[in-house]
Design an enzyme around this catalytic site. Structure first.
Site, PDB file in Angstrom:
ATOM      1  N   PHE A 151       2.531   1.064  -2.404  1.00  0.00           N
ATOM      2  CA  PHE A 151       3.174   1.193  -1.098  1.00  0.00           C
ATOM      3  C   PHE A 151       3.481   2.686  -0.871  1.00  0.00           C
ATOM      4  O   PHE A 151       3.877   3.384  -1.805  1.00  0.00           O
ATOM      5  CB  PHE A 151       4.462   0.358  -1.068  1.00  0.00           C
ATOM      6  CG  PHE A 151       5.083   0.299   0.279  1.00  0.00           C
ATOM      7  CD1 PHE A 151       4.589  -0.582   1.232  1.00  0.00           C
ATOM      8  CD2 PHE A 151       6.131   1.130   0.623  1.00  0.00           C
ATOM      9  CE1 PHE A 151       5.134  -0.624   2.513  1.00  0.00           C
ATOM     10  CE2 PHE A 151       6.677   1.093   1.895  1.00  0.00           C
ATOM     11  CZ  PHE A 151       6.179   0.217   2.840  1.00  0.00           C
ATOM     12  N   ASP A 223       7.819  -1.859  -9.362  1.00  0.00           N
ATOM     13  CA  ASP A 223       8.361  -2.132  -8.025  1.00  0.00           C
ATOM     14  C   ASP A 223       8.038  -3.587  -7.706  1.00  0.00           C
ATOM     15  O   ASP A 223       6.867  -3.958  -7.571  1.00  0.00           O
ATOM     16  CB  ASP A 223       7.688  -1.186  -7.013  1.00  0.00           C
ATOM     17  CG  ASP A 223       8.174  -1.408  -5.581  1.00  0.00           C
ATOM     18  OD1 ASP A 223       8.630  -2.517  -5.265  1.00  0.00           O
ATOM     19  OD2 ASP A 223       8.067  -0.467  -4.769  1.00  0.00           O
ATOM     20  N   TYR A 248      15.289  -7.645   1.346  1.00  0.00           N
ATOM     21  CA  TYR A 248      15.140  -8.164   2.720  1.00  0.00           C
ATOM     22  C   TYR A 248      13.876  -8.984   2.899  1.00  0.00           C
ATOM     23  O   TYR A 248      13.654  -9.546   3.957  1.00  0.00           O
ATOM     24  CB  TYR A 248      15.186  -7.029   3.750  1.00  0.00           C
ATOM     25  CG  TYR A 248      14.352  -5.805   3.419  1.00  0.00           C
ATOM     26  CD1 TYR A 248      12.978  -5.820   3.586  1.00  0.00           C
ATOM     27  CD2 TYR A 248      14.954  -4.637   2.939  1.00  0.00           C
ATOM     28  CE1 TYR A 248      12.212  -4.702   3.283  1.00  0.00           C
ATOM     29  CE2 TYR A 248      14.206  -3.518   2.619  1.00  0.00           C
ATOM     30  CZ  TYR A 248      12.827  -3.554   2.795  1.00  0.00           C
ATOM     31  OH  TYR A 248      12.077  -2.453   2.480  1.00  0.00           O
ATOM     32  N   LYS A 249      13.034  -9.054   1.848  1.00  0.00           N
ATOM     33  CA  LYS A 249      11.791  -9.831   1.973  1.00  0.00           C
ATOM     34  C   LYS A 249      12.062 -11.261   1.518  1.00  0.00           C
ATOM     35  O   LYS A 249      12.749 -12.009   2.200  1.00  0.00           O
ATOM     36  CB  LYS A 249      10.679  -9.163   1.167  1.00  0.00           C
ATOM     37  CG  LYS A 249      10.327  -7.753   1.648  1.00  0.00           C
ATOM     38  CD  LYS A 249       9.212  -7.185   0.778  1.00  0.00           C
ATOM     39  CE  LYS A 249       8.993  -5.712   1.023  1.00  0.00           C
ATOM     40  NZ  LYS A 249       8.379  -5.418   2.311  1.00  0.00           N
ATOM     41  N   ARG A 393      -2.033 -10.494   7.011  1.00  0.00           N
ATOM     42  CA  ARG A 393      -1.233 -10.902   5.853  1.00  0.00           C
ATOM     43  C   ARG A 393      -0.380 -12.109   6.194  1.00  0.00           C
ATOM     44  O   ARG A 393       0.290 -12.132   7.229  1.00  0.00           O
ATOM     45  CB  ARG A 393      -0.271  -9.769   5.488  1.00  0.00           C
ATOM     46  CG  ARG A 393      -0.658  -9.007   4.307  1.00  0.00           C
ATOM     47  CD  ARG A 393       0.361  -7.986   3.854  1.00  0.00           C
ATOM     48  NE  ARG A 393       1.580  -7.809   4.615  1.00  0.00           N
ATOM     49  CZ  ARG A 393       2.603  -7.070   4.198  1.00  0.00           C
ATOM     50  NH1 ARG A 393       2.569  -6.486   3.026  1.00  0.00           N
ATOM     51  NH2 ARG A 393       3.689  -6.915   4.930  1.00  0.00           N
TER      52      ARG A 393
HETATM   53  C1  LIG Z   1       6.274  -2.277  -2.634  1.00  0.00           C
HETATM   54  C2  LIG Z   1       7.282  -1.698  -1.687  1.00  0.00           C
HETATM   55  N1  LIG Z   1       8.103  -0.717  -2.102  1.00  0.00           N
HETATM   56  C3  LIG Z   1       9.021  -0.172  -1.265  1.00  0.00           C
HETATM   57  C4  LIG Z   1       9.154  -0.624   0.028  1.00  0.00           C
HETATM   58  C5  LIG Z   1      10.116  -0.046   1.011  1.00  0.00           C
HETATM   59  O1  LIG Z   1      11.117   0.726   0.503  1.00  0.00           O
HETATM   60  P1  LIG Z   1      12.473   0.851   1.341  1.00  0.00           P
HETATM   61  O2  LIG Z   1      13.207  -0.454   1.135  1.00  0.00           O
HETATM   62  O3  LIG Z   1      13.167   2.013   0.768  1.00  0.00           O
HETATM   63  O4  LIG Z   1      12.120   1.024   2.778  1.00  0.00           O
HETATM   64  C6  LIG Z   1       8.325  -1.645   0.492  1.00  0.00           C
HETATM   65  C7  LIG Z   1       8.453  -2.126   1.886  1.00  0.00           C
HETATM   66  O5  LIG Z   1       7.739  -2.935   2.393  1.00  0.00           O
HETATM   67  C8  LIG Z   1       7.371  -2.182  -0.385  1.00  0.00           C
HETATM   68  O6  LIG Z   1       6.557  -3.145   0.026  1.00  0.00           O
END
Ligand SMILES: Cc1ncc(COP(=O)(O)O)c(C=O)c1O
Length: 434
Positions: A151, A223, A248-249, A393
């Site tokens: 990401f 991550d 939030y997902k 997606r």
């Molecule tokens: C794998 C991954 N890492 C990080 C993030 C986003 O980071 P942040 O919560 O700091 O916006 C996302 C957002 O979709 C993501 O999919």
């Protein structure tokens, strides 16, 4: 191969492609979906979420649906805790310990014992802090091994952390990471990978990459934004070093809800992050002029946490704890199996791996007009999203997506493609969010 492939041909191709997986689901009819829903042990959880009627929500991997437990808690936090109890709430409602308390509530979802997860700040902030801490912990080594398909925020922050610490970022695909780690010997300080490819939904080999890193003395940072709440993570069992994730997902913490960081207990005493804020101090209210880190995971705290979001998240987590990640994963795989079978029948190019061991909780299909197709689908009440250049997606949260939803979404997708509805000029305008 597009929707013109006959249904029978496509069924045959689907069986060939799917191999063993074909035995795990069969049929794509509404009746079959209804029979799966009738046998679904998690079916009752759907009523614990507030979903608008007429919507098939397959974007819970971007913003989870609203859990029914959340609005009353937010109301209480705003009106009673903030409005009436005012600053006393830091003690009377234990606001002060919310980051570690909520961290402990997240811990079982990533296979972690208590005392190793802190909640607060964003994924980006935790990524940066943990990467710097990892580079400092292996200061004699100069390579930060990073995922080229990561990401974007992970890529940007890896570059910045490496620059700050005088390290070099080497981008190596996840499939080659273990081999490269072994070949590099003691050169790599930290390997930073996403648990799932956010575009294709491909699940990475956490155990293999972690073991290869540890064999050479390197650290790992995973991550899990796209898996926490949907796929087991096993942080303690796999001996992971750092894990970051958003809430939030799949966890439905709400828009912008705070992220979390896992630091394995064995690394906490040496955890030396970039951002040393006063909430991570050993004695924050002594207001000492110099930083002295707190013991344990509390040293990963930074500044005042976003309490409205964090307490909403705490309320949201209850339902995930009740369901249990094993049952969630089993249903998620059955949902994605069914959707893949439907996509095969439509003759679509499925980008998501078919073996369960390599699949997260989303299905990605490729289409050259992905944006327009998704816009037309959203107009039909089926909400997914798109990622460049050509990925549609669909995310499946087992707690509120039914098998009937899967078939309804596939029918709508087939209808859009067969009718060419996506070619309507109103769908050519690019929407930056979905
Ligand atoms: C794998 C991954 N890492 C990080 C993030 C986003 O980071 P942040 O919560 O700091 O916006 C996302 C957002 O979709 C993501 O999919």
């Amino acid at each position: 191969m597009l929707p013109h492939t006959s249904r029978e041909e496509a069924r045959g191709q689907a069986r060939e492609h799917a191999g063993n997986d074909a035995r795990e689901t069969s049929g794509t009819s509404r009746a079959y979906a209804a029979s799966l829903d009738a046998r679904d042990p998690l079916a009752g959880f759907r009523d614990r979420f507030r979903l608008p009627p007429g919507v098939v929500y397959l974007d819970g991997n971007s913003l989870g649906a609203l859990p029914d437990d959340v609005p009353a808690v937010v109301d209480d936090v705003v009106h009673r805790q903030w409005g009436t109890d005012l600053i006393r709430s830091w003690n009377t409602h234990d606001w002060w310990n919310a980051p570690t308390r909520v961290g402990d509530a997240i811990a079982p979802l990533i296979g972690a014992a208590p005392g190793q997860v802190v909640c607060g700040d964003s994924t980006s902030v935790h990524l940066f802090n943990a990467l710097v801490a990892a580079l400092r912990a292996r200061s004699g080594r100069s390579v930060l091994l990073a995922d080229p398909d990561t990401f974007p925020t992970d890529a940007y922050l890896a570059d910045s952390a490496a620059r700050l610490c005088g390290a070099e970022v080497r981008r190596v695909p996840a499939a080659e990471a273990a081999e490269v780690l072994r070949a590099e010997g003691t050169g790599v300080a930290v390997a930073a990978y996403n648990h799932v490819d956010y575009r294709t939904g491909e699940l990475r080999d956490v155990a293999g990459i972690t073991a290869a890193a540890h064999d050479t003395g390197a650290l790992v940072l995973w991550d899990v934004c796209h898996t926490v709440g949907a796929v087991p993570v096993d942080a303690d069992a796999l001996d992971l070093d750092f894990v970051v994730g958003c809430t939030y997902k799949y966890l439905s913490g709400g828009p912008g809800s705070p992220a979390f960081l896992y630091v394995a207990r064995r690394l906490q005493a040496g955890f030396d992050p970039a951002l040393t804020g006063w909430h991570g101090h050993a004695d924050p209210f002594a207001m000492e002029p110099a930083y002295r880190p707190a013991d344990g995971i509390a040293r990963a705290r930074i500044g005042t946490p976003p309490l409205l979001g964090m307490l909403a998240l705490e309320a949201a987590l209850g339902v995930f704890g009740e369901a249990g990640i094993t049952a969630v994963r089993a249903k998620s795989l059955a949902l994605t199996d069914l959707f893949i079978t439907c996509a095969d029948e439509l003759g679509l190019a499925v980008a998501t791996p078919r073996p369960h061991a390599r699949r997260g909780s989303q299905v990605a299909v490729r289409h050259p007009e992905a944006h327009a197709v998704m816009a037309a689908l959203v107009d039909r009440g089926v909400i997914g999203d798109v990622r460049p250049p050509d990925i549609l997606r669909f995310g499946f949260n087992a707690l509120y997506v039914s098998f009937a939803d899967v078939v309804a979404a596939a029918e709508a997708l087939g209808d859009v493609l067969a009718s060419g509805a996506h070619r309507d000029p109103k769908y050519t305008v690019r929407n930056t969010v979905t």
